[in-house]
Scaffold this active site. Structure first.
Site, PDB file in Angstrom:
ATOM      1  N   LYS A  73       0.847  -1.201   0.000  1.00 43.65           N
ATOM      2  CA  LYS A  73       0.000   0.000   0.000  1.00 43.65           C
ATOM      3  C   LYS A  73       0.883   1.251   0.000  1.00 43.65           C
ATOM      4  CE  LYS A  73      -3.972   1.806   2.706  1.00 43.65           C
ATOM      5  NZ  LYS A  73      -4.831   1.565   3.885  1.00 43.65           N
ATOM      6  N   SER A 149      -9.698   1.615   2.866  1.00 44.18           N
ATOM      7  CA  SER A 149      -8.841   2.362   1.980  1.00 44.18           C
ATOM      8  C   SER A 149      -7.788   1.520   1.253  1.00 44.18           C
ATOM      9  CB  SER A 149      -8.136   3.459   2.766  1.00 44.18           C
ATOM     10  OG  SER A 149      -7.292   2.894   3.758  1.00 44.18           O
ATOM     11  N   SER A 173      -9.979  -0.789   6.950  1.00 41.45           N
ATOM     12  CA  SER A 173      -9.362  -0.606   5.626  1.00 41.45           C
ATOM     13  C   SER A 173      -8.686  -1.831   5.029  1.00 41.45           C
ATOM     14  CB  SER A 173      -8.350   0.521   5.673  1.00 41.45           C
ATOM     15  OG  SER A 173      -9.005   1.734   5.454  1.00 41.45           O
TER      16      SER A 173
END
Ligand code: GLN
Length: 486
Positions: A73, A149, A173
């Protein structure tokens, strides 16, 4: 099957048998990304000069991860490679050090992708629509969101553009995008994995965790990234069990709690039915199912959105055009106030709308005269939420719920209505507030063919229980084997 479609543990076996090399896997991932990612957009900055997708990290055959590529990420620091939290304000930021999880992956023999996965700016969101690079598209239906996210990481794994990935979870997330994309996602216990080098959103809630194609891979990766780190004072000095050992296909006598508060109005009926069927399946496999109550569940969303925004507003104060990333080009600031003007213009140009909303909300909650009424009170209610879980775990070994009240929604559907978006997190937030571990695994599909996730929560530092229940369910179902047709 192509190599990119396999799991890490399958690939490791093949490498051990010397049928394939790590480079073969890397090439197959690279081809898949080239072919597909213009549609999915699981990765960001793909067009940058070299297009050499991966860092050539050497590995030996004696290390556990054996050269398996893992994608990361965009908020986890990789030394010398862009780490921008998908925010304009961090454009061009290349960290001078690796996050501890990156160091550990490398040491375990993983190869870390140079390019990063898309995410909501600073991890603010539940749909990956808040990325400055635009949304990632769901491999099961390109018109739908991937969740957020860590949406890019989940989509990459689901679309076989990655073998496995690391995400971060502050209020859901990792788990919510895993559930929207039909893959496995784990938020470890707060303190289980070092946060050193994770660009902070809300420091008392953030944890890094794996997103994988199955439960075994999840255990394999957690084992390598977990453990005490002197560089993170909130990491726990508690020994790390061999999680792969907890993968037993047996839940006889395990007490499962099903909280009434998670099956109320607002939950999609189809999701509810699928999750209830999954709970039935666990019962058939030998678990005892008990009704339980988590009476403060209703307060989780308001409490989270005070604490998370308060911590975010203070963590984001450092992005001012001086030390990191973007500085405004505007040199017209009023002469008497040049420095303040530079800060203001940089922050105004650099932060997206949701980041600004959270900074304003959080600053307000912390401001003089309001601190007691908002932040302090939210912390007190947080304790009550944690006590709900403590009490529940006196009677049961784990708690099972839906991961999200709905399957993936349409791109654009909720982005104009922040409250509606915030409510997407209603089932995932409590685990972060209480600090307990939670996993999401695929447990069915809606009639539109969208995956639904089953969330399992356990006591602090009892990830082994999650793995045991998740693994048993997975071994006796085949949802995790389905692939999207992209
Ligand atoms: N969707 C939640 C939020 O917007 C959680 C995000 C996260 O876990 N990073 O804050």
């Amino acid at each position: 099957m192509e190599l990119n479609e396999l799991t890490a543990h399958e690939l490791i076996e093949r490498i051990k048998r010397e049928e394939i090399t790590s480079q073969d896997i890397v090439d197959s991932i690279r081809n898949r990304i080239k072919k597909l990612d213009s549609k999915i957009k699981a990765y960001v900055r793909l067009s940058e000069p070299s297009l050499s997708v991966l860092s050539p990290i050497s590995y030996q055959l004696s290390v556990p991860l054996m050269g398996i590529p893992i994608s990361i990420k965009d908020n986890i620091c990789t030394k010398g490679y862009n780490t921008e939290c998908c925010s304009k304000i961090l454009r061009g930021f290349k960290p001078p050090y690796n996050a501890t999880v990156i160091e550990r992956l490398i040491k375990a023999g993983a190869r870390v992708l140079e390019i990063k996965n898309n995410m909501d700016e600073f991890a603010f969101g539940s749909s990956t629509e808040n990325s400055c690079f635009g949304p990632t598209r769901n491999p099961w239906d390109l018109e739908r969101v991937v969740g957020g996210s860590s949406g890019g990481s989940a989509a990459a794994v689901a679309a076989d553009e990655a073998i496995a990935a690391l995400g971060s979870d502050t209020g859901g997330s990792i788990r919510q995008p895993a559930s929207f994309c039909g893959v496995v996602g784990l938020k470890p216990t707060y303190g289980r994995v070092s946060r050193y080098g994770l660009i902070a959103f809300a420091s008392s809630l953030d944890q890094i965790g794996p997103i994988t194609k199955d439960v075994r891979d999840c255990a394999l990766i957690l084992k390598e990234i977990a453990g005490y780190d002197p560089l993170d004072s909130t990491s726990a000095n508690i020994s790390v069990p061999d999680y792969v050992q907890s993968l037993v296909n047996d839940i006889k006598g395990i007490r499962i709690g099903v909280p009434d508060e998670y099956f109320v109005e607002g939950i999609d009926n189809r999701v509810k039915d699928i999750v209830l069927e999954a709970i039935d399946k666990l019962k058939q496999l030998g678990a005892e199912v008990h009704k339980i109550n988590l009476p403060h569940t209703n307060y989780a969303v308001p409490v989270y959105y005070i604490i998370a925004t308060a911590e975010a507003s203070s963590n984001l104060a450092r992005f001012d055009g001086v030390q990191y990333g973007l500085r405004t080009e505007n040199r017209e600031q009023r002469i008497e106030n040049r420095l303040i003007g530079m800060y203001k213009d940089t922050r105004n140009e650099g932060f997206g709308q949701e980041a600004k909303r959270r900074i304003i909300l959080g600053t307000f909650a912390l401001s003089y005269g309001y601190y007691d009424a908002y932040y302090l009170r939210a912390q007190k209610v947080r304790t009550l939420i944690k006590q709900d879980f403590d009490q529940a775990f006196n009677a049961v070994d784990c708690i099972v719920t839906p991961t999200s009240p709905t399957a993936a929604f349409k791109i654009g559907e909720r982005i104009k209505d922040p409250l509606k978006m915030y409510l997407s997190d209603i089932f995932t937030i409590s685990a972060n507030l209480a600090g307990i571990p939670a996993i999401s695994i695929p447990c069915g599909f809606t009639e539109e063919g969208l995956p639904v996730g089953l969330q399992i929560m356990a006591k602090h530092f009892n990830e082994e229980m999650l793995f045991r229940v998740a693994y048993t369910y997975e071994q006796n179902t085949d949802w995790h084997l389905r692939k999207p047709n992209v």
